[in-house]
Design a protein around this motif. Structure first.
Motif: not given
Length: 120
Positions: A1-10
């Motif tokens: 979940q956290h990685q998905a949010a981070e990926l979305h931000q990037h």
């Protein structure tokens, strides 16, 4: 979940950077076009200035020639008037010395001078 949010931000950041990059490219293109237009305008103005300078030089040369020509003509006129006055004076002195003749009206000498001037 956290990685998905981070990926979305990037991804969002990358999209923003790409948009900024595209805007910068458009701005650079507009500036290059403006620069090319300015250079063309400067070339045209330089050519026009060169033509104006050349025309000015030609006109100054013609002016000097015409001034010289006017001076020459004025001198010729002055010389012609002097010659005429001298001949007229000479003619009158001859007429005065021969005033014993009643047929001379004093104009014959003047006419001779005029005829002589016209023939030269």
């Amino acid at each position: 979940q956290h990685q998905a949010a981070e990926l979305h931000q990037h991804r969002s950041k990358i999209a923003q950077i790409l948009d900024e990059n595209a805007q910068l490219h458009e701005e650079i293109t507009r500036h290059v076009q403006s620069l090319n237009t300015l250079r063309a305008s400067q070339r045209d103005m330089g050519a026009e200035l060169s033509r104006a300078i050349q025309t000015n030089q030609i006109l100054k040369s013609k002016e000097r020639y015409l001034e010289s020509r006017v001076e020459s003509l004025a001198n010729q006129i002055s010389q012609t008037v002097q010659d005429y006055e001298m001949r007229l004076s000479s003619s009158r002195s001859i007429d005065l010395s021969s005033s014993g003749s009643s047929e001379s009206d004093g104009m014959d000498g003047d006419c001779d001078i005029l005829v002589e001037k016209q023939s030269t």
